[in-house]
Every structure is written in structure tokens, then in C-alpha cells.
Design a protein around this motif. Structure first.
Motif, mmCIF file in Angstrom:
data_model
loop_
_atom_site.group_PDB
_atom_site.id
_atom_site.type_symbol
_atom_site.label_atom_id
_atom_site.label_comp_id
_atom_site.label_asym_id
_atom_site.label_seq_id
_atom_site.Cartn_x
_atom_site.Cartn_y
_atom_site.Cartn_z
ATOM 1 N N PHE A 285 0.829 -1.036 0.161
ATOM 2 C CA PHE A 285 0.120 0.122 -0.050
ATOM 3 C C PHE A 285 0.829 1.141 -0.058
ATOM 4 C CE2 PHE A 285 -3.475 -2.880 1.051
ATOM 5 C CZ PHE A 285 -4.430 -2.135 0.317
ATOM 6 N N TRP A 287 3.021 2.457 -1.914
ATOM 7 C CA TRP A 287 3.067 3.091 -3.413
ATOM 8 C C TRP A 287 1.674 3.579 -3.619
ATOM 9 C CZ3 TRP A 287 6.609 5.923 -5.565
ATOM 10 C CH2 TRP A 287 7.812 5.766 -5.172
ATOM 11 N N VAL A 288 0.695 3.128 -2.898
ATOM 12 C CA VAL A 288 -0.628 3.763 -3.300
ATOM 13 C C VAL A 288 -1.039 5.151 -2.499
ATOM 14 C CG1 VAL A 288 -3.016 3.247 -3.032
ATOM 15 C CG2 VAL A 288 -1.516 1.487 -3.537
ATOM 16 N N PRO A 291 1.763 8.130 -4.050
ATOM 17 C CA PRO A 291 1.494 9.118 -5.009
ATOM 18 C C PRO A 291 -0.032 10.074 -4.793
ATOM 19 C CG PRO A 291 1.675 6.871 -5.783
ATOM 20 C CD PRO A 291 1.667 7.169 -4.130
#
Lengths: 312, 296
Positions: A285, A287-288, A291
Motif C-alpha cells: 500500500f 506506493w498507493v 502518489p
């Protein structure tokens, strides 16, 4: 006043150094944690480089990790050829690696820095891919570079002293650069290139100065990195890595040295820290969330989190 | 004789790959025309196209034509939503903020969809939607996949030309890319036209995704990154903002990639393409068809 501020910084830094030293000596910090601390300091150095290029001068680079990689590989190659395994002989190698990166930055910067915004981004990104491809194919040149298998068995030299004091010196130098006339030129280039050139400032030269200094810092960071982890792989220096540094600079605030330091610590601390506490499914999660954070920062506070809103 | 045949065959393959790049590059070039930004998320809309098509064909066994239409509509809506949610609030922000947001959207789509509850990060085999037939000419052979892809590209190119040069929306798009403020003064609704551009761009990316995965039947959430960047290179090569430039650029990149893989090494192909980009940015930054633009 200025001198006092940097004196204070040195005192604080030495205090932190003693604290770290004691923590390591009393085994309060494990070897694994020590490695993370060193890595954090390296990230600070490299991000500082990007902050010079992007944060202060406004030249958007998506290829910063390439210069980091160039520094790492050149340092590893030199040390292997010269058989250097102690810290004292390592010091000139660090500087040489930085200079190699800076020189490549100089060669690339002359043509590329004429471009602006998105075109500069795509050109630096292209350079990043070129370096990646070159490193992936480096075993064609010499087998010991490893190519896509990675560069192995690099002597482990990096220790707390060398990393910490290199970082301290470089931070002080950067502060001096920023507070000098040149630093002012860089900031004016960021806010208005045309107006800057109309004041008789050589914009191209100043941009190159910022770019080369930033690449030098990346190269130094790379050199320290190579001899910390003793293994280099081309994928450590690809676009995603460049984005890592970019995120740090953006979160820390463009043109804020302390912001960069804090953001680097938070960044490495979060990523490495969460690895210990959260199960792997939750790690995905990361890299969720990052961004989304980036997008929200761009909408609400595009100057970054740790800086005051500048007057437009 | 044998080398001639080999070269001809590579040209056929290069045109196939180039067609896909051309279709993606068209989306980049159109968005750049109206917004002056590199839509980094375009490659991910392309990836979504491949996945939509995969689910429609493989899981729900739709016929190809229906699947293509549904996919294209789906990706158009996704691109529209990306613009509305992420880019629109930044309409007056510095260009770099927009660029970073685009990178953020791209990463968000890739990593969210790579979660195990969605598409997972693994490679998935894409089903062949029709029987592969090969037509042998004496020197080279052409499959119906080659023909399908090439015809789709030509068809969508013709449609796009009609749209841009014959319709009112197209005229408005051209006006905006010429001068946004003046266009607004002429009573053109800028926001609507930008949304419309994203719809078209998303549709093209979706189509590109289907074509790509028919030609190279393996899909993955990160598959959009490299084709996306390479298509952008294609758009730059042809002169960004210029429709036929993007198409020609796509074919150049496709052919270059195939030839480097065939005659040098497939690990070098990305390097050669970015070398090409470098040379172009230095010598002819406005591309093959670009006119000299003012420097502001």
C-alpha cells in the motif's frame, strides 16, 4: 548572524554524532539499524543535490538516480582496481566519484539545460534510461561489472564517521552556496529566467552550476552507497529511484535544506520502519499512498510541506 | 536473398509495433496540444485498455468487436475522470506541479492495480481473440494480426483527421492549442474541449492497449510504462502537437526498435530509442514537422 547559525548546526551535528556513536557502541542500535542510519544520511546527500537542481533552480530532473548510479559504479570500479579497503584512502575516491558524476552532469547539462519543464523532464528521464541500459549491458565491456546480474563483492568501507562528516561538510557547503551571490542567482532563475538574464546574469552558466553541483552530491552519495551495501544492481538506479528523491524534495519543500533532511529521515524511516512492523501485504500500500500524498501536496501546497509559502 | 527476406519481415513487424506506438502517441500529442503537458498517466490508460479487453474477452467472453467498443469507452471515461479529478484543479498552477501530479497519477494507477485484490503484479496471458492466419508472400509473411492492427491504426487516424479538421470540436481544439486565452475570448468553452480531448486520447490509448496485447499477448500492470514513454518520444520526434508527426514518429520508433532487436541486441533497444530522442531534442527540438515556436 549567518556564521552563528552554521556554528550552531555544527554543534548540533556533533551532538547527534556522539549520540549515534554511543548508541552503536552500547549496541542500543543494531547493525541493521546502523546501516539504515547510514543509508538515511546518504539519501540526505543525494536529495540535497536534487534540491539544488530542482528546488532552488527550478530545473526539473527525472534522471537524478542515474548520477547517483554513476557515482556508485565509478567508486566501486576505482576501489576494486586500486584495491582500496580502508577509510583513509577512500576519502579521495569519494571526491573523485563525485567529480565523475559532476563531469557527466556537465556534459549532459550543456545541451539538456537549454530545454524547459516537460522537455527537460523527458530528456533527463531519457538519460536515466540510457544509463540503466548501459549498466545492464556493462558486462559486455568488462565481465566484472556484472551487467544485469549486478556488481558484486565491493569492499565494505563506509562507516559512520565518513558518512556523517561528508554529509555535514556538504550540507555546510550547500548552505554557503545558497547564501552566496550565486545562490541568489539560482533562486532568481527559478522565479523568472527572462528577468534574470535581463539583469546580466549568465543564466545558462548558473543553471549548469546548480546541475553540476547537484550531480556531484549525487555521485558522492552513490560512492558511499556502493561501499555500504557492497552490491550494486542497475535497478537500484532507475526511474523509480529518481522519483524517490523527487518525492523527498517535494515533501521537504523546494529550496529548503532542513526540509530535505527531515523529509529524507521521514522517508527512509517510514519505508524501513514500516517494513518491521507491518505485514508484507500492507507494504504494497506504500506506493498507493505516496502518489496520493504527492497529488494532494501539489494541489494544496505545491512548495512542499516544510517551507513557508513564498510571496509570488 | 535471405537477408532481404529477413529485413522485409522485420519491416512488417516494425510497422505493426509502430502502429501501436502511433496510436498512443496521438493521445499524447493531442493532450499536449490543448494543455501543454506530458500526460504521464497516458501509458497507464493504455495498460487499462489491455486489462479491460482481457476481462471482457476472457472472463465474460464478449465477441471481439463488442469488447473493443466497450474497452474504448471505458478507457475514455477513465482518462476523462483523471483529468477532472487530478489535472483540473491545477489549471493555473505552474507546469511542473501538473507534471508531478501526472507522475503521481501514473504511479497511483500502477501500484493500486498491482495489489492482489485487483490485477496482481503478475504477467497474465492475453487470449487470442481470433485464429491466427499467416499469408506467405515469397519474401515475407503477413499474419492477420499485422493486418488487423495496421487497418485499425489507419482507420482511427482517418477518424481523428475528420474529427479535428471537419468538426466544430476539432476546430475548437486547434484554436486552443494555438492560443488558449484568445480561444476563450472567442466563446470556446475551454474546460469542455479539454475534457473532450482527454476522452478521445483515452479512447485511443485503450485501442492501443488492445492492439498491443493482441500482438504481444502478455499483460501486466506495469506494461504501460515503456510503451508510454516511447510513444511520447515518438510524438516528440514527429513534432509534438502535430497529428501526422505523431504517426510518423510512431513508425520510426517501432521500426528502430525492431531493427535494433533484430540486428544488435534486444537489451539495447531502449537505449537506442532514447539516444534518438536526445539527438532530436538537441538538433531539432520541435520535431520533424514542427515549426519554430516562440520561446516563452
Amino acid at each position: 548572524m549567518k556564521i552563528k547559525a552554521s556554528n550552531l548546526l555544527i554543534v548540533i551535528a556533533i551532538f547527534i554524532y556522539i549520540l549515534l556513536k554511543v548508541a552503536i557502541a552500547t549496541e542500543f542500535i543494531s547493525e541493521y539499524l546502523e546501516q539504515i542510519v547510514l543509508y538515511t544520511i546518504i539519501v540526505i546527500i543525494v536529495s540535497l543535490g536534487l534540491n539544488l537542481i530542482y528546488g532552488y533552480t527550478g530545473q526539473f530532473s527525472l534522471g537524478h538516480a542515474a548520477f547517483y548510479g554513476i557515482g556508485a559504479y565509478s567508486s566501486a570500479i576505482i576501489c576494486k582496481i586500486l584495491n582500496i579497503e580502508d577509510v583513509y584512502h577512500f576519502v579521495p575516491i569519494i571526491i573523485i566519484s563525485g567529480v565523475v558524476s559532476g563531469f557527466v552532469g556537465y556534459l549532459i547539462g550543456i545541451p539538456v539545460l537549454r530545454l524547459k519543464d516537460d522537455f527537460l523532464a523527458i530528456a533527463t528521464l531519457g538519460f536515466g534510461v540510457l544509463v540503466r541500459v548501459f549498466l545492464d549491458n556493462s558486462d559486455r565491456i568488462s565481465d566484472f561489472l556484472g551487467g544485469s546480474r549486478g556488481f558484486v563483492s565491493i569492499p565494505k568501507i563506509t562507516n559512520l564517521e565518513i558518512t556523517f562528516f561528508t554529509a555535514l561538510i556538504l550540507i555546510l557547503l550547500t548552505i554557503n552556496l545558497i547564501n552566496s551571490r550565486y545562490g541568489l542567482f539560482l533562486k532568481t532563475i527559478k522565479s523568472d529566467e527572462l528577468a534574470t538574464s535581463s539583469l546580466g546574469i549568465d543564466v545558462a552558466k548558473m543553471k549548469l552550476l546548480a546541475f553540476v553541483s547537484g550531480c556531484f552530491l549525487a555521485g558522492v552519495g552513490g560512492s558511499l552507497y556502493a561501499h555500504l551495501y557492497t552490491f550494486l544492481h542497475p535497478s537500484n538506479f532507475d526511474i523509480l529511484k529518481s522519483i524517490d528523491f523527487l518525492v523527498i524534495v517535494i515533501i521537504g519543500g523546494m529550496g529548503s535544506i532542513y526540509g530535505t533532511v527531515i523529509a529524507s529521515i521521514l522517508w527512509v524511516g517510514l519505508i524501513e520502519g514500516l517494513r518491521n512492523f507491518l505485514p508484507t501485504e500492507w507494504m504494497d500500500f506504500r506506493w498507493v499512498i505516496i502518489p496520493v500524498l504527492l497529488i494532494i501536496i501539489m494541489m494544496l501546497k505545491p512548495e512542499g510541506l516544510f517551507v513557508k509559502r513564498s510571496v509570488r | 536473398m535471405e537477408t532481404t527476406a529477413y529485413i522485409l519481415q522485420q519491416i512488417v513487424n516494425g510497422i505493426q509495433l509502430g502502429s501501436v506506438y502511433a496510436i498512443i502517441a496521438l493521445g499524447y500529442t493531442m493532450v499536449y496540444g490543448v494543455l501543454r503537458m506530458i500526460n504521464f498517466a497516458h501509458g497507464d490508460v493504455f495498460m487499462l485498455g489491455a486489462f479491460f479487453a482481457f476481462y471482457l474477452i476472457d472472463k465474460f467472453s464478449f465477441p471481439l468487436v463488442t469488447a473493443v467498443i466497450l474497452t474504448v469507452c471505458g478507457t475514455a471515461i477513465v482518462a476523462y475522470l483523471i483529468e477532472k479529478i487530478a489535472y483540473k484543479p491545477l489549471r493555473n498552477a505552474p507546469k511542473i506541479s501538473l507534471l508531478i501530479t501526472a507522475v503521481g497519477v501514473s504511479l497511483f494507477l500502477e501500484y493500486t492495480l498491482s495489489l492482489n485484490i485487483f490485477f496482481t503484479p503478475n504477467y497474465i496471458a492475453f487470449p487470442r481473440p481470433f485464429e491466427v492466419k499467416s499469408y506467405d508472400f515469397s519474401l515475407f509473411s503477413v499474419t492477420n494480426i499485422h493486418i488487423f492492427i495496421f487497418l485499425s491504426t489507419i482507420l482511427s487516424l482517418l477518424l481523428l483527421y475528420f474529427l479535428i479538421y471537419k468538426t466544430k470540436q476539432g476546430k475548437a481544439m486547434r484554436a486552443i492549442s494555438h492560443d488558449q486565452q484568445t480561444a476563450a475570448l472567442m466563446g470556446i468553452n475551454i474546460d469542455n474541449i479539454i475534457s473532450f480531448t482527454f476522452l478521445i486520447g483515452g479512447a485511443l490509448a485503450g485501442l492501443g492497449g488492445i492492439l498491443y496485447s493482441i500482438a504481444y499477448p502478455q499483460i501486466n500492470v506495469f506494461m504501460g510504462i515503456m510503451p508510454g514513454i516511447k510513444s511520447f518520444v515518438a510524438a516528440v520526434l514527429g513534432g509534438i502537437g502535430i497529428i501526422h508527426g505523431a504517426v510518423l514518429g510512431g513508425f520510426i520508433i517501432g521500426l528502430a526498435e525492431v531493427f535494433v532487436s533484430a540486428f544488435l541486441s534486444s537489451t539495447l533497444r531502449d537505449g537506442v530509442i532514447f539516444l534518438l530522442l536526445f539527438i532530436f531534442l538537441l538538433l531539432r527540438p520541435n520535431g520533424l514537422f514542427g515549426k519554430r515556436i516562440d520561446k516563452v
